[in-house]
Scaffold this motif. Structure first.
Motif, PDB file in Angstrom:
ATOM      1  N   PHE A 116     -12.816  -1.493  -7.040  1.00  0.00           N
ATOM      2  CA  PHE A 116     -12.439  -0.455  -6.091  1.00  0.00           C
ATOM      3  C   PHE A 116     -11.896   0.734  -6.867  1.00  0.00           C
ATOM      4  CE2 PHE A 116      -8.959  -3.542  -6.248  1.00  0.00           C
ATOM      5  CZ  PHE A 116      -7.891  -2.755  -6.637  1.00  0.00           C
ATOM      6  N   ILE A 117     -11.984   1.888  -6.256  1.00  0.00           N
ATOM      7  CA  ILE A 117     -11.578   3.130  -6.916  1.00  0.00           C
ATOM      8  C   ILE A 117     -10.086   3.339  -6.726  1.00  0.00           C
ATOM      9  CG2 ILE A 117     -11.882   5.641  -6.917  1.00  0.00           C
ATOM     10  CD1 ILE A 117     -14.744   5.071  -5.753  1.00  0.00           C
ATOM     11  N   VAL A 118      -9.396   3.612  -7.829  1.00  0.00           N
ATOM     12  CA  VAL A 118      -7.966   3.932  -7.777  1.00  0.00           C
ATOM     13  C   VAL A 118      -7.818   5.414  -8.089  1.00  0.00           C
ATOM     14  CG1 VAL A 118      -5.683   3.492  -8.734  1.00  0.00           C
ATOM     15  CG2 VAL A 118      -7.324   1.608  -8.548  1.00  0.00           C
ATOM     16  N   LEU A 119      -7.260   6.158  -7.132  1.00  0.00           N
ATOM     17  CA  LEU A 119      -7.040   7.587  -7.305  1.00  0.00           C
ATOM     18  C   LEU A 119      -5.561   7.845  -7.556  1.00  0.00           C
ATOM     19  CD1 LEU A 119      -9.261   8.918  -4.378  1.00  0.00           C
ATOM     20  CD2 LEU A 119      -9.876   8.625  -6.787  1.00  0.00           C
ATOM     21  N   LEU A 120      -5.284   8.844  -8.386  1.00  0.00           N
ATOM     22  CA  LEU A 120      -3.912   9.174  -8.770  1.00  0.00           C
ATOM     23  C   LEU A 120      -3.429  10.406  -8.005  1.00  0.00           C
ATOM     24  CD1 LEU A 120      -4.400   8.709 -12.618  1.00  0.00           C
ATOM     25  CD2 LEU A 120      -3.517   7.029 -10.982  1.00  0.00           C
ATOM     26  N   ASP A 121      -2.507  10.172  -7.091  1.00  0.00           N
ATOM     27  CA  ASP A 121      -1.921  11.224  -6.253  1.00  0.00           C
ATOM     28  C   ASP A 121      -0.590  11.648  -6.875  1.00  0.00           C
ATOM     29  OD1 ASP A 121      -1.111  12.867  -4.130  1.00  0.00           O
ATOM     30  OD2 ASP A 121      -0.497  11.175  -2.872  1.00  0.00           O
ATOM     31  N   ASP A 122      -0.668  12.321  -8.021  1.00  0.00           N
ATOM     32  CA  ASP A 122       0.535  12.747  -8.735  1.00  0.00           C
ATOM     33  C   ASP A 122       1.405  13.610  -7.831  1.00  0.00           C
ATOM     34  OD1 ASP A 122       1.824  12.326 -11.100  1.00  0.00           O
ATOM     35  OD2 ASP A 122       0.461  13.517 -12.310  1.00  0.00           O
ATOM     36  N   GLY A 123       2.631  13.210  -7.629  1.00  0.00           N
ATOM     37  CA  GLY A 123       3.539  13.957  -6.758  1.00  0.00           C
ATOM     38  C   GLY A 123       3.538  13.474  -5.323  1.00  0.00           C
ATOM     39  N   GLY A 124       2.569  12.651  -4.940  1.00  0.00           N
ATOM     40  CA  GLY A 124       2.543  12.085  -3.596  1.00  0.00           C
ATOM     41  C   GLY A 124       2.149  13.052  -2.493  1.00  0.00           C
ATOM     42  N   ASP A 125       1.489  14.157  -2.844  1.00  0.00           N
ATOM     43  CA  ASP A 125       1.115  15.148  -1.830  1.00  0.00           C
ATOM     44  C   ASP A 125       0.181  14.577  -0.765  1.00  0.00           C
ATOM     45  OD1 ASP A 125       2.664  17.065  -3.084  1.00  0.00           O
ATOM     46  OD2 ASP A 125       0.983  17.926  -4.187  1.00  0.00           O
ATOM     47  N   VAL A 126      -0.827  13.818  -1.191  1.00  0.00           N
ATOM     48  CA  VAL A 126      -1.789  13.267  -0.234  1.00  0.00           C
ATOM     49  C   VAL A 126      -1.106  12.228   0.655  1.00  0.00           C
ATOM     50  CG1 VAL A 126      -3.956  11.976   0.010  1.00  0.00           C
ATOM     51  CG2 VAL A 126      -3.757  13.788  -1.708  1.00  0.00           C
ATOM     52  N   PHE A 127      -0.237  11.422   0.075  1.00  0.00           N
ATOM     53  CA  PHE A 127       0.558  10.452   0.839  1.00  0.00           C
ATOM     54  C   PHE A 127       1.292  11.190   1.964  1.00  0.00           C
ATOM     55  CE2 PHE A 127       4.414   7.887   1.501  1.00  0.00           C
ATOM     56  CZ  PHE A 127       3.882   6.612   1.630  1.00  0.00           C
ATOM     57  N   GLY A 128       1.872  12.336   1.650  1.00  0.00           N
ATOM     58  CA  GLY A 128       2.579  13.141   2.632  1.00  0.00           C
ATOM     59  C   GLY A 128       1.652  13.800   3.632  1.00  0.00           C
ATOM     60  N   GLN A 129       0.505  14.309   3.169  1.00  0.00           N
ATOM     61  CA  GLN A 129      -0.446  14.959   4.073  1.00  0.00           C
ATOM     62  C   GLN A 129      -0.967  14.000   5.134  1.00  0.00           C
ATOM     63  OE1 GLN A 129      -3.369  16.445   1.306  1.00  0.00           O
ATOM     64  NE2 GLN A 129      -2.354  18.421   1.108  1.00  0.00           N
ATOM     65  N   PHE A 130      -1.102  12.734   4.755  1.00  0.00           N
ATOM     66  CA  PHE A 130      -1.556  11.728   5.716  1.00  0.00           C
ATOM     67  C   PHE A 130      -0.386  11.165   6.533  1.00  0.00           C
ATOM     68  CE2 PHE A 130      -5.494  12.022   3.497  1.00  0.00           C
ATOM     69  CZ  PHE A 130      -6.446  11.577   4.389  1.00  0.00           C
ATOM     70  N   LYS A 131       0.809  11.681   6.282  1.00  0.00           N
ATOM     71  CA  LYS A 131       2.024  11.290   7.006  1.00  0.00           C
ATOM     72  C   LYS A 131       2.306   9.785   6.892  1.00  0.00           C
ATOM     73  CE  LYS A 131       1.821  15.123  10.266  1.00  0.00           C
ATOM     74  NZ  LYS A 131       0.755  15.918   9.839  1.00  0.00           N
ATOM     75  N   MET A 132       2.053   9.247   5.708  1.00  0.00           N
ATOM     76  CA  MET A 132       2.344   7.852   5.448  1.00  0.00           C
ATOM     77  C   MET A 132       3.842   7.718   5.198  1.00  0.00           C
ATOM     78  SD  MET A 132      -0.414   6.371   5.885  1.00  0.00           S
ATOM     79  CE  MET A 132      -2.171   6.480   5.823  1.00  0.00           C
ATOM     80  N   GLU A 133       4.378   6.566   5.550  1.00  0.00           N
ATOM     81  CA  GLU A 133       5.819   6.379   5.425  1.00  0.00           C
ATOM     82  C   GLU A 133       6.220   5.203   4.554  1.00  0.00           C
ATOM     83  OE1 GLU A 133       7.314   6.217   9.408  1.00  0.00           O
ATOM     84  OE2 GLU A 133       6.773   8.284   9.815  1.00  0.00           O
ATOM     85  N   ALA A 134       5.285   4.294   4.279  1.00  0.00           N
ATOM     86  CA  ALA A 134       5.632   3.093   3.524  1.00  0.00           C
ATOM     87  C   ALA A 134       4.375   2.535   2.859  1.00  0.00           C
ATOM     88  CB  ALA A 134       6.235   2.047   4.460  1.00  0.00           C
ATOM     89  N   TYR A 135       4.593   1.580   1.980  1.00  0.00           N
ATOM     90  CA  TYR A 135       3.488   0.882   1.315  1.00  0.00           C
ATOM     91  C   TYR A 135       3.438  -0.554   1.803  1.00  0.00           C
ATOM     92  CZ  TYR A 135       3.431   4.753  -1.994  1.00  0.00           C
ATOM     93  OH  TYR A 135       3.346   5.997  -2.565  1.00  0.00           O
ATOM     94  N   PRO A 136       2.263  -1.108   1.918  1.00  0.00           N
ATOM     95  CA  PRO A 136       0.959  -0.465   1.898  1.00  0.00           C
ATOM     96  C   PRO A 136       0.688   0.243   3.227  1.00  0.00           C
ATOM     97  CG  PRO A 136       0.676  -2.794   2.371  1.00  0.00           C
ATOM     98  CD  PRO A 136       2.152  -2.569   2.118  1.00  0.00           C
ATOM     99  N   SER A 137      -0.155   1.249   3.182  1.00  0.00           N
ATOM    100  CA  SER A 137      -0.595   1.958   4.384  1.00  0.00           C
ATOM    101  C   SER A 137      -2.100   2.191   4.289  1.00  0.00           C
ATOM    102  CB  SER A 137       0.119   3.304   4.526  1.00  0.00           C
ATOM    103  OG  SER A 137       1.464   3.128   4.888  1.00  0.00           O
ATOM    104  N   SER A 138      -2.728   2.274   5.440  1.00  0.00           N
ATOM    105  CA  SER A 138      -4.180   2.433   5.500  1.00  0.00           C
ATOM    106  C   SER A 138      -4.565   3.522   6.474  1.00  0.00           C
ATOM    107  CB  SER A 138      -4.836   1.121   5.954  1.00  0.00           C
ATOM    108  OG  SER A 138      -4.555   0.076   5.055  1.00  0.00           O
TER     109      SER A 138
END
Length: 168
Positions: A116-138
């Motif tokens: 599977f592809i692992v992407l590096l979201d340095d700074g967590g911007d994409v995590f924030g854009q998707f409004k994720m709040e915890a791990y794991p999230s889908s």
């Protein structure tokens, strides 16, 4: 037309309209924010590159025991013949995650097939854009680039497949 026949026609019409609205609602979620993230080899992936395909996004962290316990299951899903792409995202140096070099060294040292592809979201911007709040999230993305569902916590492959098969 007699009343029972009219009622039958009305019920049939309502059922037809409701099934059409369900199909349309699959693509009425918010548009998924586009991103440009490198994978572990430095190749940059844009979410827009996958337009026309369904995408399963999995946000995780190396310190998250629930995430780690599901990686083998995720590899099984990635190895199977699916009509969607799996992209996993970690946020190096953010949310207590290792920096990118440490993560890459750690990831290459654990037992996995790397399917599977692992992407590096340095700074967590994409995590924030998707409004994720915890791990794991889908997040489930339709082929039209719409977020059809988001969820936090471990999700079995059967549940992932069921949701992916319900969208276009």
């Amino acid at each position: 037309m007699k009343l029972p026949q009219r009622l039958l026609v009305l019920v049939a019409l309502l059922l037809t309209l409701s099934s059409c609205s369900e199909a349309l609602s699959e693509n009425r979620g918010p548009e998924a924010p586009d991103f440009a993230l490198p994978d572990l080899n430095g190749t940059v992936h844009h979410l827009s590159d996958y337009r026309g395909e369904k995408v399963y996004l999995f946000f995780w962290a190396s310190w998250c025991s629930i995430c780690l316990s599901g990686l083998n299951e995720l590899e099984e899903l990635a190895e199977s013949d699916n009509d969607f792409t799996i992209l996993t995202i970690i946020s190096p140096g953010t949310y207590a995650e290792r920096n990118a070099n440490e993560f890459n060294a750690w990831f290459s040292g654990i037992d996995h097939h790397g399917d599977f592809i692992v992407l590096l979201d340095d700074g967590g911007d994409v995590f924030g854009q998707f409004k994720m709040e915890a791990y794991p999230s889908s997040a489930w993305i339709s082929s039209a680039g719409r977020i059809t569902k988001q969820r936090t916590g471990h999700i079995s492959n059967d549940e992932i497949l069921e949701l992916m098969n319900s969208i276009r």
